[in-house]
Write a protein that holds these residues in place. Structure first.
Motif, PDB file in Angstrom:
ATOM      1  N   UNK A   1      12.929  30.959  -0.722  1.00 31.89           N
ATOM      2  CA  UNK A   1      11.394  31.134  -1.113  1.00 31.89           C
ATOM      3  C   UNK A   1      10.972  32.128   0.306  1.00 31.89           C
ATOM      4  N   UNK A   2       9.276  31.965  -0.091  1.00 31.06           N
ATOM      5  CA  UNK A   2       8.702  32.847   1.484  1.00 31.06           C
ATOM      6  C   UNK A   2       7.812  32.441   0.810  1.00 31.06           C
ATOM      7  N   UNK A   3       6.643  32.027   1.728  1.00 32.43           N
ATOM      8  CA  UNK A   3       5.299  31.557   1.394  1.00 32.43           C
ATOM      9  C   UNK A   3       4.074  31.529   3.031  1.00 32.43           C
ATOM     10  N   UNK A   4       3.056  31.771   2.673  1.00 34.11           N
ATOM     11  CA  UNK A   4       1.998  31.850   3.421  1.00 34.11           C
ATOM     12  C   UNK A   4       1.880  33.871   4.094  1.00 34.11           C
ATOM     13  N   UNK A   5       2.651  34.919   2.483  1.00 32.99           N
ATOM     14  CA  UNK A   5       2.270  35.729   3.025  1.00 32.99           C
ATOM     15  C   UNK A   5       0.978  36.556   2.670  1.00 32.99           C
TER      16      UNK A   5
ATOM     17  N   UNK B   1       3.905  31.942   7.610  1.00 36.45           N
ATOM     18  CA  UNK B   1       4.684  31.726   7.314  1.00 36.45           C
ATOM     19  C   UNK B   1       5.473  31.008   6.950  1.00 36.45           C
ATOM     20  N   UNK B   2       6.453  30.011   6.027  1.00 38.96           N
ATOM     21  CA  UNK B   2       6.972  29.732   6.029  1.00 38.96           C
ATOM     22  C   UNK B   2       8.271  29.624   5.437  1.00 38.96           C
TER      23      UNK B   2
END
Lengths: 559, 559
Positions: free
Chosen positions: B403-407, B382-383
């Motif tokens: 923002x959160x990304x990689x879920x 995640x990032x």
């Protein structure tokens, strides 16, 4: 007066199998029986008593014995519940997730049942959502593109890691002894029909959509397989059945030993195996072009039929007679929808919210839906990319991941839930627009599946985002109904069934009165939000910023 | 032998006030008393009995009476707890959040205490994290840039919506009658000192950092204010005190009536008001350049002193003598850090995880930290961008969002928590690198604040991400200690205190033995991840994709 005739449909889903006994005259669902697979989805450890075998990231397996257990438990139960005479059951059809595949030996026995292989993950059923074959899919696509393989365009330009050959290649590469010991690789749906009838009759649907086969050109060339890996050169001749059967054809009669076990006559006509999404098309009363069918559950499958063959980027496939005889059948899909909501409920809904739901005598789903229903489009301030399980259409890339943006110290569960629903609706809209831009017209949507019946807010959001009216299946178990319809067609009119699927559609399929119509003021805001979704979709999905893949790479080094 | 002398520091935080009674000889913290503000952070409804006045998005107010309540409750309590003779208390200092400001009348009475104004949100204390003045900050920056105002570069190129003039302008624009009725706009920290001593002595720190003032050039020009709004032309002369006092100066003695009420002698020297972050610099024993101090709590404040004035993009300010006399004091900050973790615990940690924590006899924080500690850098996949409350440095933009990304369907709370920690560490790293690139050297980090003491994983992540060693304050209540140190300086050596802050630092400030050193193999991975963070930071933060602002715009239409 003749006695009533019945057909049984069994729907093999991701987590359970469901049998429905249906009145052949009018499609009325008389009795239902559901069995959860005892071993469910196997994605952490193999279900062994004495050993602890851990699976890697993106693995998803099943136990083939669970499928037979469904047959043995649910058929007797629907007959008993319906309180009918077993000889009035004339047909049996099944449908399945796909590509869900397994290696079997010469006697059709799964290798995972053999003592020597059962502690080996590659011997087990690879479920559709097993994504660990992605590196093989990547290489396969690279080679196919370099060689200019024409089959690519029938599959939207890319072969998915979920399909047969990447999964076979993974087995060959990681477990050459298992590959060698395999007599045939089978779709689970064909394997169950073989177990029921004693004969292998490979169905046109999974062969066409998942095994790169078409009526006109058959399987890919030997040279192609050789280019992938010399050991794959003869995979078709050595490991696959090449006799392909049409949907609705009779595969055979029920084997005596099975008939006895499930309390049915061995005269029952068993239809050639089918796929859960495709059997839903007739079951929602669609028999013409321009009507997109959405099977909305853990994932969404989008299907439409057309007189012409068009090539749509990112579609999962176009196969002649693959959905309904006489038409090109198009399929596309989103690899996680209900699964995202379930993830959110399990991993993201805080305890105070669950308590509030309880205090309101509601389950968490309904309470989330209620909270989401009070918000307008864009009121959450959030925007998500619905890639929690990669992207099937239109990017065909299992290595993409989910994103949520707009988070704020005041962001609340109802807002996040609505943003997740909206993200999946934007994903569907991207698919619809890609079809339209490629010359496949879509006027209205037909929906069925677990997400459709209860979630009015979700359905309205889909109508508003896509700006299309949505009609809803009357049945809450359309795949099983569709399977039973195919069972009635396999039986034929002389046995009290039907001679083709169109007759079965006319008599057995029904729609609800309730329809969803787009609300113009919502449509307007969603057009703006969709533009933002599409921009992020392209930015992260088309390689401009491949951060999702880089993160996955780093993560995988820990495995 | 002379009797021991003591100084009291009161730290006015976001949610509570904390008094600490300190031994002037050695800095030993003898007694502590904390009072939660009765009305806390007011961000939904005004705390009125009969009316329900709803606040808009991004509003954050406080009740000034809560601050006095802290004085009346906590001072007697520390004296009682320490069991000392009140006449041995020689000094009193306070520190505060900033810019936390309020309108007062000629007698120094807050307008929110007046019957005619108390139902008006603009009459209340605007807390530092009140972000509803963002449109005014935007206009102010636009005008300042167009006019080529030189003061901009002292503030990293942008004036924050958190600061004095945007907040004043919002009052003028939304509530001209309140503006008119205001005799002076005051920093809450100066207002409390005025209440304690009876005299208004505006401190150099908040004036310099939050009110666009410098020793060399004073406030901005009248013409500038007129260009903002003709009614603002004389805001400085009409609404602000222009006498500015140095840190550590004595503001006065305690008013008789207050002294009696809190059980102190009226001989106590009261120091000029100060700011929570700045008083922490001497309290972590920093008195030289190249050492960045991080006050780590709900937000992070980053400070460093230097002999030279440099202009650092996105810093919140550089002010001569603004932190320690004799140096240029630099400040930068992240607007949410602990707040993001708290949001996650409240709004994002699922109930099963809380139950697991309980079963392990741990609180949720510690259990999250434990889970996060088992992961390596990047193992979560995640990032995140740490903008749940906008971005202070280096983008100075309250309209950015998280923002959160990689879920992924397998993403777990421990992974998300670690990704949130990492995001805040990347945010700090961005600030450090910007300082270094602008010619302000940073060799080591000094940390204090609520996040520092318990969270070893967090601290190690910060060391690894920044690739700098981190030293930790011995005190768990550094701002209050720093305030008490200034109290001791205000008292002076002839009364048993000190003559300057350097003497106080030498005697009263201490570090822990435990330090955090970067681990090379983690540093290597974090360098890669930081590159990805920085790319997204620039993409969403510098206008290439302004989706966050567009979403906020749409959201605000619902208000």
């Amino acid at each position: 007066m003749l006695s009533k005739k019945y057909s049984i449909g069994i729907d093999f889903g991701t987590k359970s199998g469901r049998a429905v006994l249906v009145d052949v005259d009018n499609g009325k669902e008389v009795a239902t029986s559901v069995l959860e697979y005892p071993n469910g989805v196997i994605d952490e450890y193999l279900p062994l008593e004495k050993e602890r075998i851990k699976l890697g990231t993106d693995w998803a397996l099943q136990d083939p014995n669970d499928y037979l257990e469904v047959v043995y438990v649910t058929i007797p139960e629907v007959i008993q519940k319906a309180n009918i005479s077993p000889e009035n059951v004339i047909g049996l059809g099944i449908d399945f997730t796909a590509c869900t595949m397994l290696p079997v030996d010469q006697r059709g026995e799964p290798l995972s049942n053999k003592k020597s292989f059962k502690n080996r993950p590659n011997a087990w059923v690879k479920l559709w959502k097993h994504h660990a074959a992605q590196p093989y899919a990547n290489k396969l696509n690279e080679v196919a593109e370099k060689r200019g393989e024409k089959f690519l365009k029938r599959y939207g330009g890319k072969i998915s890691s979920e399909w047969l050959f990447p999964k076979i290649w993974q087995i060959l590469d990681e477990a050459p002894d298992i590959y060698k010991a395999t007599d045939r690789f089978m779709e689970a749906t064909d394997w169950v029909i073989m177990k029921l009838t004693g004969v292998e009759k490979r169905n046109i649907s999974t062969t066409g959509y998942k095994a790169i086969w078409s009526k006109d050109s058959g399987y890919p060339d030997k040279k192609f397989f050789k280019a992938l890996d010399p050991k794959l050169e003869n995979v078709v001749e050595e490991k696959l059945s090449t006799d392909i059967y049409e949907l609705g054809e009779k595969a055979g009669n029920l084997k005596e030993v099975i008939a006895k076990k499930v309390n049915l006559s061995s005269d029952v006509a068993v239809a050639v195996a089918n796929v859960d999404s495709f059997v839903s098309v007739p079951a929602v009363k669609v028999s013409k072009p321009s009507k997109m069918v959405m099977v909305m559950g853990t994932s969404i499958c989008h299907m439409v039929i057309d007189e012409k063959e068009k090539f749509v980027p990112g579609m999962t496939g176009v196969i002649k007679d693959g959905i309904l005889p006489g038409y090109y059948g198009y399929e596309a899909g989103q690899s996680a929808v209900g699964d995202i909501f379930e993830w959110y409920i399990n991993e993201g809904v805080p305890s105070y919210f669950k308590k509030e739901a309880k205090d309101n005598n509601m389950n968490v789903y309904d309470y989330l839906e209620k909270k989401a229903s009070k918000l307008g489009p864009g009121e959450s301030g959030l925007l998500a990319l619905d890639w929690w399980n990669g992207n099937r259409s239109v990017l065909v890339d299992a290595d993409l991941t989910g994103m949520i943006l707009g988070l704020h110290l005041n962001s609340k569960p109802g807002e996040i839930y609505r943003a997740l629903i909206e993200a999946t609706a934007f994903g569907t809209n991207k698919i619809i627009r890609t079809f339209e831009e490629s010359g496949v017209n879509i006027d209205e949507l037909y929906a069925c599946g677990g997400l459709v019946q209860k979630n009015e807010t979700l359905m309205q959001i889909y109508a508003d985002v896509t700006n299309k009216p949505i009609k809803i299946a009357a049945s809450q178990q359309t795949p099983a109904l569709g399977a039973a319809m195919h069972g009635a067609v396999a039986a034929g009119s002389k046995n009290g069934g039907y001679d083709d699927i169109h007759e079965a559609i006319y008599n057995m399929a029904h729609l609800k009165d309730k329809k969803y119509h787009p609300i113009p003021k919502n449509v307007k805001i969603y057009k703006k939000l969709y533009r933002e979704y599409e921009r992020l979709h392209d930015y992260f999905g088309l390689g401009e910023n491949d951060v999702m893949k880089k993160l996955k790479n780093i993560k995988q080094k820990y495995e």
